[in-house]
Design a protein around this motif. Sequence first.
Motif, mmCIF file in Angstrom:
data_model
loop_
_atom_site.group_PDB
_atom_site.id
_atom_site.type_symbol
_atom_site.label_atom_id
_atom_site.label_comp_id
_atom_site.label_asym_id
_atom_site.label_seq_id
_atom_site.Cartn_x
_atom_site.Cartn_y
_atom_site.Cartn_z
ATOM 1 N N TYR A 310 0.838 -1.208 0.000
ATOM 2 C CA TYR A 310 0.000 0.000 0.000
ATOM 3 C C TYR A 310 0.872 1.256 0.000
ATOM 4 N N ALA A 311 2.135 1.085 -0.419
ATOM 5 C CA ALA A 311 3.095 2.191 -0.341
ATOM 6 C C ALA A 311 2.649 3.394 -1.173
ATOM 7 N N GLN A 312 1.826 3.141 -2.189
ATOM 8 C CA GLN A 312 1.354 4.254 -3.036
ATOM 9 C C GLN A 312 0.201 5.012 -2.394
ATOM 10 N N GLY A 313 -0.227 4.589 -1.222
ATOM 11 C CA GLY A 313 -1.381 5.213 -0.568
ATOM 12 C C GLY A 313 -2.649 4.452 -0.902
ATOM 13 N N ILE A 314 -3.732 4.823 -0.267
ATOM 14 C CA ILE A 314 -4.988 4.106 -0.497
ATOM 15 C C ILE A 314 -5.984 5.032 -1.202
ATOM 16 N N ALA A 315 -6.839 4.403 -2.030
ATOM 17 C CA ALA A 315 -7.759 5.198 -2.856
ATOM 18 C C ALA A 315 -8.980 5.653 -2.073
ATOM 19 N N GLY A 316 -9.425 4.836 -1.156
ATOM 20 C CA GLY A 316 -10.615 5.172 -0.394
ATOM 21 C C GLY A 316 -10.812 4.129 0.688
ATOM 22 N N ILE A 317 -11.712 4.440 1.628
ATOM 23 C CA ILE A 317 -12.010 3.504 2.716
ATOM 24 C C ILE A 317 -13.504 3.200 2.650
ATOM 25 N N ALA A 318 -13.859 1.951 2.908
ATOM 26 C CA ALA A 318 -15.274 1.606 2.997
ATOM 27 C C ALA A 318 -15.522 0.941 4.343
ATOM 28 N N ARG A 319 -16.649 1.304 4.957
ATOM 29 C CA ARG A 319 -17.020 0.647 6.218
ATOM 30 C C ARG A 319 -18.506 0.346 6.181
ATOM 31 N N SER A 320 -18.917 -0.683 6.925
ATOM 32 C CA SER A 320 -20.347 -0.954 7.009
ATOM 33 C C SER A 320 -20.981 0.119 7.884
ATOM 34 N N SER A 324 -18.075 2.204 13.565
ATOM 35 C CA SER A 324 -17.918 3.585 14.048
ATOM 36 C C SER A 324 -17.334 4.467 12.956
ATOM 37 N N ARG A 325 -17.512 5.755 13.140
ATOM 38 C CA ARG A 325 -17.065 6.681 12.112
ATOM 39 C C ARG A 325 -15.622 7.139 12.301
ATOM 40 N N ALA A 326 -14.834 6.352 13.068
ATOM 41 C CA ALA A 326 -13.415 6.683 13.244
ATOM 42 C C ALA A 326 -12.696 6.722 11.892
ATOM 43 N N ALA A 327 -13.040 5.795 11.000
ATOM 44 C CA ALA A 327 -12.370 5.750 9.692
ATOM 45 C C ALA A 327 -12.714 6.973 8.846
ATOM 46 N N ASP A 328 -13.897 7.556 9.078
ATOM 47 C CA ASP A 328 -14.303 8.736 8.301
ATOM 48 C C ASP A 328 -13.323 9.890 8.541
ATOM 49 N N ALA A 337 -11.969 9.220 -0.358
ATOM 50 C CA ALA A 337 -13.400 8.960 -0.180
ATOM 51 C C ALA A 337 -13.649 7.950 0.932
ATOM 52 N N ILE A 338 -14.785 8.103 1.595
ATOM 53 C CA ILE A 338 -15.258 7.104 2.562
ATOM 54 C C ILE A 338 -16.612 6.616 2.067
ATOM 55 N N TYR A 339 -16.828 5.313 2.088
ATOM 56 C CA TYR A 339 -18.097 4.732 1.646
ATOM 57 C C TYR A 339 -18.760 4.028 2.821
#
Length: 542
Positions: A310-320, A324-328, A337-339
């Motif tokens: 993941y050295a290039q960084g991440i494109a987005g995060i998704a959570r159910s 909790s909204r910690a990932a947001d 983006a967060i999904y």
Amino acid sequence: MIREIATRPIAGQRPGTSGLRKKVAEFQAPHYVENFVQSIFDSLEGFAGQTLVLGGDGRYFNRETVQTVLRIAAANGFGRVLVGQGGILSTPAVSCLIRKRHAFGGIILSASHNPGGPEGDFGIKYNVSNGGPAPEKVTEAIYAGTRRIARYRILDAPPVDIDRIGDVRLGNMAVEIVDPVAEYRALMETLVDFDRIRALFRAGFRMRFDAMSAVTGPYAKAILEGALGAPAGTVMHGEPLPDFGGHHPDPNLVHARQIYDLAMGPDAPDLCAASDGDGDRNLIVGRGLFVTPSDSLAVLAANAHLAPGYAQGIAGIARSMPTSRAADRVAAAKRIAIYETPTGWKYFGNLLDAGLATICGEESAGTGSNHLREKDGVWAVLLWLNVLAARGASVAEIVRRHWAEYGRNYYARHDYEEVDADGANALVAALRERLPKLPGTRAGALAIAEADDFAYHDPVDGSDTLHQGVRIHFADHSRIVYRLSGTGTAGATLRVYIERFEADPARHGLETGQALGDLIALSRSLADIPRFTGRAEPSTVT
Ligand code: G16
């Protein structure tokens, strides 16, 4: 010889959040497995001559079902079936094999974290060619098939020796018995820095991994104790047993108590971890600190760039949604983006396939990334090890620094298990009815800002999924969510998810119960839980 056996529909073969999951005795009834497996194949097109992956978590009835599935697959025209040696494959390993071997799909025999043994649960899941759980239209087609089935096709043949690695033939089909770990381990080596983690163990880092006598034992032993050089004994309960040693292979604070107590004890290792029956969930406990799955998702998303994959960084995060909204907050800081999706890993599939999200997670102890289309317990532990090695800090230090930077989302899930299904449905129906009137009113000392029944619009295929849980948002950014579990096998389980955001670092050291006390009381009164369920208290708090 291929035989056509006349059969009749068997009621209740509807796949839930995670495949068909029932008591073992139901699966043992005549034609039960055959009807369901034939219905899976009847719902698919174009698999003639193609490859299927097959394995399970080793629970009671695993070996027998492998043989049944093989004979039905051969009679239906599959070209090749890859079977994990001994019938063993973790859910993530099935996803990995489907992808690496370009299989048409896979069948996973597991009831996940539910107990096993003759009195326990069994399950069958179907995964599609991207390696992920079958989407709803496929599971609905399978269910429709089970309701009109009139015959199944099965090959008359003696059992295949599934313990010896190599190729055998079953009618016109090839059966390839594979090492359950090899491809998976090779994938992990491309994602996390094995050299760095090896150095960490050489320097005296101590960990314990509880495989809970379930499927991850062989994976954890081969990778942690084998490839990474952790001392023998790092992996506890490392032999998959048909009844999981009589335990409930659920890596939460109740069932993984032993590992939790170890982490809280005087001689705590640097990291304690566990996985579940089929290896897709994870538990992370640092010395003296339990990391909630929601926090674990946020920490991994914030630090993933420290691992080579993941050295290039991440494109987005998704959570159910209930996570909790910690990932947001991480997504906002990284400007990615967060999904927010309904509960169920299958909803992440499109986001991952389209490259919109890289890391996904759920409050139910599932974390994963675009390396597969399933959540992945051992991967989560390895990524944590990579982060610990790269940061040179303890689990507790990393988590506390994370809270200081992003704020802390206090979080708890209260489960009211095996309650009367009518009562649980009535509770949710009553809440839904009140939803329009709630915003602007007060509940105890808190003002309700918004209230809705979560609906998801998939940005990739445009589909809509409705009624995924009642959300009550308060003006102080706290939240209570109510939903019914989709994975229970007896009665209904009401899940209540309680969350409060706290920005002030001076208030990050509270006990969760203390930080959430008023919301917990409110969660019961607001939905009239005692009246509808007959329960004054939840049966499990995680
Ligand atoms: C399954 C799904 C998960 C989901 C969980 C929710 O987990 O794969 O994506 O979060 O069910 O369960 P419930 O509906 O009971 O809240 P698993 O580990 O059982 O496959």
